[in-house]
Motif scaffolding. Structure first.
Motif, PDB file in Angstrom:
ATOM      1  N   LEU A   9      20.056 109.234  46.950  1.00 51.57           N
ATOM      2  CA  LEU A   9      19.207 108.578  47.945  1.00 51.57           C
ATOM      3  C   LEU A   9      19.193 107.071  47.730  1.00 51.57           C
ATOM      4  O   LEU A   9      19.284 106.292  48.683  1.00 51.57           O
ATOM      5  CB  LEU A   9      17.789 109.141  47.883  1.00 51.57           C
ATOM      6  CG  LEU A   9      16.790 108.532  48.872  1.00 51.57           C
ATOM      7  CD1 LEU A   9      17.252 108.794  50.305  1.00 51.57           C
ATOM      8  CD2 LEU A   9      15.414 109.109  48.635  1.00 51.57           C
ATOM      9  N   ALA A  10      19.116 106.637  46.491  1.00 51.73           N
ATOM     10  CA  ALA A  10      19.145 105.203  46.188  1.00 51.73           C
ATOM     11  C   ALA A  10      20.488 104.587  46.573  1.00 51.73           C
ATOM     12  O   ALA A  10      20.544 103.475  47.112  1.00 51.73           O
ATOM     13  CB  ALA A  10      18.862 104.979  44.704  1.00 51.73           C
ATOM     14  N   ALA A  11      21.589 105.303  46.340  1.00 47.64           N
ATOM     15  CA  ALA A  11      22.914 104.788  46.691  1.00 47.64           C
ATOM     16  C   ALA A  11      23.085 104.685  48.197  1.00 47.64           C
ATOM     17  O   ALA A  11      23.627 103.693  48.712  1.00 47.64           O
ATOM     18  CB  ALA A  11      23.994 105.697  46.096  1.00 47.64           C
ATOM     19  N   MET A  12      22.615 105.685  48.948  1.00 45.19           N
ATOM     20  CA  MET A  12      22.723 105.625  50.408  1.00 45.19           C
ATOM     21  C   MET A  12      21.865 104.508  50.981  1.00 45.19           C
ATOM     22  O   MET A  12      22.274 103.822  51.921  1.00 45.19           O
ATOM     23  CB  MET A  12      22.314 106.972  51.024  1.00 45.19           C
ATOM     24  CG  MET A  12      23.352 108.053  50.819  1.00 45.19           C
ATOM     25  SD  MET A  12      23.013 109.560  51.749  1.00 45.19           S
ATOM     26  CE  MET A  12      21.537 110.147  50.953  1.00 45.19           C
ATOM     27  N   THR A  13      20.687 104.289  50.412  1.00 49.54           N
ATOM     28  CA  THR A  13      19.828 103.200  50.868  1.00 49.54           C
ATOM     29  C   THR A  13      20.473 101.851  50.577  1.00 49.54           C
ATOM     30  O   THR A  13      20.455 100.954  51.433  1.00 49.54           O
ATOM     31  CB  THR A  13      18.447 103.286  50.190  1.00 49.54           C
ATOM     32  OG1 THR A  13      17.871 104.562  50.480  1.00 49.54           O
ATOM     33  CG2 THR A  13      17.524 102.200  50.675  1.00 49.54           C
ATOM     34  N   ALA A  14      21.057 101.697  49.408  1.00 40.03           N
ATOM     35  CA  ALA A  14      21.736 100.442  49.061  1.00 40.03           C
ATOM     36  C   ALA A  14      22.931 100.201  49.977  1.00 40.03           C
ATOM     37  O   ALA A  14      23.171  99.064  50.409  1.00 40.03           O
ATOM     38  CB  ALA A  14      22.189 100.484  47.607  1.00 40.03           C
ATOM     39  N   PHE A  15      23.683 101.243  50.312  1.00 42.21           N
ATOM     40  CA  PHE A  15      24.813 101.094  51.220  1.00 42.21           C
ATOM     41  C   PHE A  15      24.341 100.665  52.602  1.00 42.21           C
ATOM     42  O   PHE A  15      24.938  99.792  53.232  1.00 42.21           O
ATOM     43  CB  PHE A  15      25.593 102.411  51.316  1.00 42.21           C
ATOM     44  CG  PHE A  15      26.740 102.340  52.280  1.00 42.21           C
ATOM     45  CD1 PHE A  15      27.924 101.735  51.906  1.00 42.21           C
ATOM     46  CD2 PHE A  15      26.623 102.862  53.554  1.00 42.21           C
ATOM     47  CE1 PHE A  15      29.000 101.652  52.797  1.00 42.21           C
ATOM     48  CE2 PHE A  15      27.670 102.786  54.451  1.00 42.21           C
ATOM     49  CZ  PHE A  15      28.859 102.176  54.068  1.00 42.21           C
TER      50      PHE A  15
END
Length: 70
Positions: free
Chosen positions: A16-22
């Protein structure tokens, strides 16, 4: 800890953190200060080779025959 629980924990936290950062990175890339020129070029790409508008009632034709044969 079984595989399902491990993958579920990963999806709930780091994925979830990686998708938000992307997503935030993509938005910042699109709205960066120097991108106006490239967006304007992309917006006018379909009209790049149009020099004059087509006359009313005219149809677009292309000659597919080789030169000198027909």
């Amino acid at each position: 800890m079984d595989t399902y629980t491990l993958l579920r924990h990963f999806a709930d936290s780091w994925a979830l953190a990686a998708m938000t950062a992307f997503y935030v990175g993509a938005i910042l890339w699109v709205f960066r200060p120097g991108s106006r020129k490239s967006h304007d070029e992309a917006a006018t790409l379909p009209f790049r080779y149009d020099s004059t508008p087509m006359a009313p009632g005219a149809t677009e034709t292309t000659d597919q025959s080789p030169k000198g044969k027909a």
